[in-house]
Design a protein around this motif. Structure first.
Motif, mmCIF file in Angstrom:
data_model
loop_
_atom_site.group_PDB
_atom_site.id
_atom_site.type_symbol
_atom_site.label_atom_id
_atom_site.label_comp_id
_atom_site.label_asym_id
_atom_site.label_seq_id
_atom_site.Cartn_x
_atom_site.Cartn_y
_atom_site.Cartn_z
ATOM 1 N N TYR B 39 0.821 -1.204 0.000
ATOM 2 C CA TYR B 39 0.000 0.000 0.000
ATOM 3 C C TYR B 39 0.861 1.264 0.000
ATOM 4 C CZ TYR B 39 -2.957 3.750 1.474
ATOM 5 O OH TYR B 39 -3.592 4.959 1.527
ATOM 6 N N PRO B 48 4.552 -0.260 8.221
ATOM 7 C CA PRO B 48 4.173 -0.270 9.639
ATOM 8 C C PRO B 48 4.191 -1.676 10.227
ATOM 9 C CG PRO B 48 2.448 0.745 8.272
ATOM 10 C CD PRO B 48 3.507 0.251 7.355
ATOM 11 N N PHE B 49 4.672 -1.761 11.436
ATOM 12 C CA PHE B 49 4.699 -3.015 12.188
ATOM 13 C C PHE B 49 5.443 -4.119 11.436
ATOM 14 C CE2 PHE B 49 0.905 -0.662 13.515
ATOM 15 C CZ PHE B 49 1.205 -0.479 14.845
ATOM 16 N N PRO B 55 -0.592 -8.386 9.476
ATOM 17 C CA PRO B 55 -1.759 -7.823 10.166
ATOM 18 C C PRO B 55 -2.980 -8.711 9.970
ATOM 19 C CG PRO B 55 -1.281 -6.609 8.162
ATOM 20 C CD PRO B 55 -0.158 -7.575 8.345
ATOM 21 N N ARG B 58 -5.805 -6.439 5.895
ATOM 22 C CA ARG B 58 -5.238 -5.391 5.049
ATOM 23 C C ARG B 58 -6.375 -4.730 4.282
ATOM 24 N NH1 ARG B 58 0.272 -6.008 4.695
ATOM 25 N NH2 ARG B 58 1.066 -8.107 5.118
ATOM 26 N N PHE B 59 -6.395 -3.409 4.300
ATOM 27 C CA PHE B 59 -7.388 -2.670 3.538
ATOM 28 C C PHE B 59 -6.730 -2.091 2.285
ATOM 29 C CE2 PHE B 59 -8.656 -1.969 8.110
ATOM 30 C CZ PHE B 59 -9.564 -3.010 8.125
ATOM 31 N N PHE B 60 -7.532 -1.505 1.433
ATOM 32 C CA PHE B 60 -7.056 -0.889 0.188
ATOM 33 C C PHE B 60 -6.316 -1.905 -0.692
ATOM 34 C CE2 PHE B 60 -6.453 2.524 3.520
ATOM 35 C CZ PHE B 60 -7.736 3.015 3.391
ATOM 36 N N THR B 187 -4.517 10.920 4.378
ATOM 37 C CA THR B 187 -5.762 10.224 4.726
ATOM 38 C C THR B 187 -6.928 10.586 3.813
ATOM 39 O OG1 THR B 187 -6.538 11.913 6.301
ATOM 40 C CG2 THR B 187 -5.052 10.216 7.147
ATOM 41 N N GLU B 190 -8.056 7.631 2.080
ATOM 42 C CA GLU B 190 -8.045 6.407 2.888
ATOM 43 C C GLU B 190 -9.404 6.149 3.538
ATOM 44 O OE1 GLU B 190 -4.609 7.175 5.379
ATOM 45 O OE2 GLU B 190 -3.349 6.014 4.008
ATOM 46 N N ARG B 204 2.417 11.465 2.182
ATOM 47 C CA ARG B 204 3.038 10.157 2.436
ATOM 48 C C ARG B 204 4.276 10.016 1.539
ATOM 49 N NH1 ARG B 204 1.556 5.140 4.217
ATOM 50 N NH2 ARG B 204 -0.587 5.818 4.584
ATOM 51 N N ARG B 231 -3.650 21.907 11.107
ATOM 52 C CA ARG B 231 -3.975 20.559 10.640
ATOM 53 C C ARG B 231 -2.999 20.101 9.573
ATOM 54 N NH1 ARG B 231 -6.616 17.119 7.506
ATOM 55 N NH2 ARG B 231 -7.854 15.549 8.566
ATOM 56 N N ARG B 234 0.132 19.031 11.210
ATOM 57 C CA ARG B 234 -0.035 17.782 11.962
ATOM 58 C C ARG B 234 -0.126 16.568 11.054
ATOM 59 N NH1 ARG B 234 -4.913 15.285 13.372
ATOM 60 N NH2 ARG B 234 -6.122 17.172 12.965
ATOM 61 N N ASP B 242 6.793 8.754 11.579
ATOM 62 C CA ASP B 242 6.797 7.286 11.570
ATOM 63 C C ASP B 242 8.035 6.758 10.855
ATOM 64 O OD1 ASP B 242 4.453 7.171 12.958
ATOM 65 O OD2 ASP B 242 3.184 6.784 11.212
ATOM 66 N N ARG B 246 11.026 4.318 12.207
ATOM 67 C CA ARG B 246 11.278 3.022 11.557
ATOM 68 C C ARG B 246 12.688 2.940 10.999
ATOM 69 N NH1 ARG B 246 5.204 3.598 9.360
ATOM 70 N NH2 ARG B 246 4.238 2.883 11.300
#
Lengths: 390, 430
Positions: B39, B48-49, B55, B58-60, B187, B190, B204, B231, B234, B242, B246
């Motif tokens: 993704y 991530p992770f 996971p 998984r979406f998308f 997002t 998303e 991203r 915003r 942020r 992230d 990582r």
């Protein structure tokens, strides 16, 4: 959408909401609000555990044997039905072309020409005590009562935003999930309170749905999971997907399945969240999530949930799904107008049957279940699912 | 795009050719990471992770679908134009971008109309511009008006991400396609909403490219994040933070600046002093160009000499004008390669210069491409919103003036941004 009939509780709710807002106006930080500090009224009656499953809840039927569908020819202003409320034989139907009311067997339509805020109706809520119908639309909130239509907008009331996605009647309060926060109207005093990112725990202000239960309310946020307000203390709490990533659900049952809530509903000790990725359920101790792949749900794109007892009715873009304690029943329309019913039970073979009739469309936006039937808002008409005779 | 914006951009693009080899004007595109493919074209090290096992879900993984009615709706019979809405900032700090969005979209529509418009009766494409600023939710209300009252077949925009989110939330009700050419919030796409396509790389991709530059190519290890208290600040920095963790270089300090901050502001000065005292080897700034220029000047004035980095929204003429010499060496990402040497881009620049008298930027290029994509989709699908949507989501690549647009299954452009820097008071690109 559980409606409290207790005026005592309602008064306490109103007091708590007003007090919570007052606490913010007098200057405590957001953290103070989270912690519940401040002058917040506590009702005199004993606390009620919202997560306690009540005994003696009459189960609703979840298996339907035939469907009938109403459309423009029957009196609806549009085939595209967005929401429905049924009271006895009366129907209150939201469409993309106004509200249709069937009262005493006669249809009437309330649209923009009659004063409705906008023709696209996102939800309906009834106050049977005052015979008032509240209508949320894409351009404000309308109240239909005694033949009059009154509209509330961002510019002329305390409504946070004209995009009103959901309204709920709770005694004298009307809760409105809007594009800029939660607005609550006290219909007796005419005052509004507003809850958003500035005075609550909300991560985002985009409120998509509201559920009201004993002493607590929940708001489904677009991008912020679910927030809960304890109406006795004014304390806020949030439920978020702990992994913090939009593209995965790291652990299956560690919280809401996704941050983007499309609807929430509470009934009888269970809180339900729908998303465009599946659904989640919370019982006060544990979250469980369900998807098409692991539960028999007809689809993961879910726009609405109605709850009663331990059952829940899901409006998906691939049909109607009904959870009961034993599993999932999925209703999908076939090309020939028949309906395939798939019953998925854990550890058992999937049971498939075919009905001669089906809902008007698999694109379902809303359901209103009752003891022996269910009304279904679809992309092609308003459908009525009828259970077998006892 | 006239006035103050012109000299700096013209200077920037004049400077560009000097960086290039005469026989090889187009450098190769930045190669994707070898283990891209998940993704968001996420590099393997930034997944991530990673290492925590697969996971649960998984979406998308597949493209969002619209399964509702409407594909059989007949086109209206009495149209005199094909109306398309544009939500853009017409006032406030983003007004320069709003002007570029309008001009580029008009340009695309005028060209489409000159080429015959729509259908056998040559209906013209007509642009309906609405201001996304003003009251909260103005973008959503404008979208309702455009769709229900004006019969728009699609909506372009918005720019500021809170407005784009408001718009995205109402799309599912309106059932109208939305092409976003300027939003950067990761997002935004998303939500699984089957009506929204974004044609520029988001923050991203910006974060991935900046992280690669800061931590891997430049080997920085002591990095401070100094961002706008907004915003945009942020959400834009989320993926960068992230990525830093990582890559095992967690951010030393994250602190913020406000639009009205000045060097004399005690709180602002204290933040700058705190950054200086940490002796970082890099500061990443994230905000609108004006306030970021103030922050850059304050850092340099305080004696912070380390490398400075930021996202593409900083790379605007007002940043150069405000920051002056303090901007020298500032490294930034850019969502497209603006160097000459690609035929479609060169031709667009020439037309734009003739029309507007200055150089187009990425906002103009992507806005033009989005408008052309929508025009093409309307021509292919006919006047049916659901079918227009289907055409837009069926495309995975689009060759535009901004370069190749590569859409993932969510309808989000995953092209890796390029890098630029400020040198000699100009933007130059590596």
């Amino acid at each position: 959408m559980r409606r409290s009939s207790s005026w005592t509780l309602t008064a306490c709710v109103a007091a708590a909401l007003v007090a919570a807002l007052f606490a913010v106006r007098t200057g405590p930080s957001v953290d103070d609000v989270h912690a519940g500090d401040g002058d917040v009224a506590v009702p005199e009656e004993p606390a009620v555990d919202p997560w306690a499953a009540p005994q003696g809840v009459t189960p609703y039927a979840t298996r339907y044997v035939r469907f009938e569908t109403l459309g423009v020819a029957d009196g609806l202003p549009s085939e595209r039905v967005t929401c429905v409320v049924a009271e006895g034989d009366d129907l209150y139907v939201g469409t993309d072309a106004g509200v249709a009311l069937r009262r005493g067997g006669t249809w009437s339509v309330v649209g923009e020409q009659q004063g409705l805020a906008h023709r696209y109706v996102t939800s309906l809520a009834r106050d049977p005590v005052t015979d008032t119908t509240w209508v949320s639309t894409l351009r404000g909130l309308s109240r239909i009562s005694g033949g009059d239509v009154r509209t509330y907008t961002q510019q002329g009331s305390g409504l946070a935003n004209d995009l009103v996605y959901h309204c709920v009647v709770d005694g004298r309060l009307v809760w409105c999930g809007t594009g800029a926060g939660l607005s609550v109207l006290d219909t007796e005093s005419g005052t509004w309170s507003l809850h958003d990112t500035g005075n609550s725990i909300m991560h985002e202000p985009w409120c998509y749905a509201v559920a009201v239960g004993p002493q607590r309310g929940w708001v489904g946020l677009w991008g912020g999971g679910i927030v809960e307000i304890d109406r006795r203390t004014g304390r806020w709490r949030e439920y978020r997907d702990p992994d913090g990533e939009m593209e995965i659900d790291l652990l299956a049952d560690d919280g809401p399945i996704h941050e983007v809530s499309s609807f929430v509903a509470y009934a009888d000790g269970l809180l339900w969240q729908t998303t465009y990725f599946g659904v989640s359920r919370y019982d006060g101790r544990r979250w469980r999530s369900f998807t098409q792949a692991d539960s028999g749900m007809p689809g993961d794109f879910v726009t609405h949930v109605a709850a009663h007892g331990r059952a829940a009715w899901f409006a998906t873009d691939q049909g109607l799904g009904v959870f009961d304690d034993a599993g999932c029943v999925a209703y999908r329309r076939n090309a020939d107008g028949t309906c395939t019913v798939r019953v998925t039970r854990p550890g058992a073979e999937v049971e498939t049957t075919t009905l001669a009739t089906a809902p008007g469309d698999d694109y379902v936006l809303w359901t209103h279940p009752r003891e022996r039937d269910v009304w279904i808002a679809t992309g092609h008409g308003l459908s009525h699912g009828i259970a077998a005779d006892r | 795009m006239r006035g103050a914006a012109r000299p700096a951009l013209v200077a920037a693009l004049v400077a560009v050719p000097a960086l290039l080899h005469a026989q090889d004007a187009r450098p190769p595109e930045p190669p994707p990471a070898e283990d891209d493919g998940g993704y968001g074209a996420t590099p393997g090290a930034l997944v991530p992770f990673r290492g925590a096992g697969a996971p649960a879900r998984r979406f998308f993984v597949t493209a969002p679908e619209f399964r509702g009615p409407g594909r059989d709706d007949p086109p209206p019979a009495d149209l005199d134009a094909v109306r398309i809405g544009l939500l853009a900032p017409l006032r406030g700090p983003d007004v320069r971008a709003g002007k570029a969005m309008q001009e580029a979209t008009r340009m695309a529509f005028e060209e489409a109309n000159a080429a015959g418009g729509f259908g056998p009766s040559h209906l013209p494409f007509e642009l309906l511009v609405r201001d996304e600023t003003g009251t909260w939710g103005a973008a959503g209300e404008a979208a309702v008006e455009l769709t229900f009252d004006r019969g728009a077949w699609g909506i372009l925009g918005g720019y500021e991400d809170a407005n784009s989110h408001v718009l995205s939330r109402v799309l599912l009700k309106l059932e109208v396609p939305n092409l976003n050419a300027t939003g950067v919030d990761p997002t935004l796409t998303e939500h699984n909403i089957p009506w929204l396509v974004r044609v520029r790389p988001d923050d991203r991709q910006t974060s991935y490219r900046l992280a690669q530059k800061v931590f891997e190519e430049d080997a920085r290890t002591r990095v401070v994040l100094f961002r706008a208290n907004s915003r945009y600040g942020r959400t834009g920095t989320g993926e960068f933070k992230d990525a830093a963790r990582r890559l095992h270089h967690p951010i030393l300090l994250e602190t913020r600046y406000e639009p009205g901050d000045t060097p004399e502001s005690p709180e602002f000065a204290a933040r700058v002093a705190r950054i200086r005292d940490l002796a970082p080897d890099a500061v990443v700034l994230w905000g609108r160009p004006g306030p970021t220029a103030v922050a850059v000047k304050a850092l340099r004035a305080a004696g912070v000499t380390c490398a400075l980095y930021g996202p593409d929204r900083v790379a605007a003429p007002e940043f150069l004008e405000s920051a002056g010499d303090a901007a020298e060496g500032f490294v930034f990402t850019y969502p497209m390669d603006p160097r000459p040497g690609r035929a479609a881009w060169d031709a667009f620049r020439a037309r734009w210069r003739e029309r507007c008298g200055d150089e187009p930027d990425a906002t103009a290029a992507f806005s033009y491409d989005a408008a052309r994509m929508l025009v093409d989709a309307v021509r292919e699908a006919g006047l049916n919103r659901a079918r227009i949507r289907d055409v837009l989501f069926a495309r995975r690549t689009y060759e535009g003036v901004a370069g190749t647009i590569r859409l993932d299954v969510t309808g989000n452009d995953t092209v890796r941004p390029v890098l630029g820097r400020v040198a000699g008071g100009r933007f130059v690109f590596e």
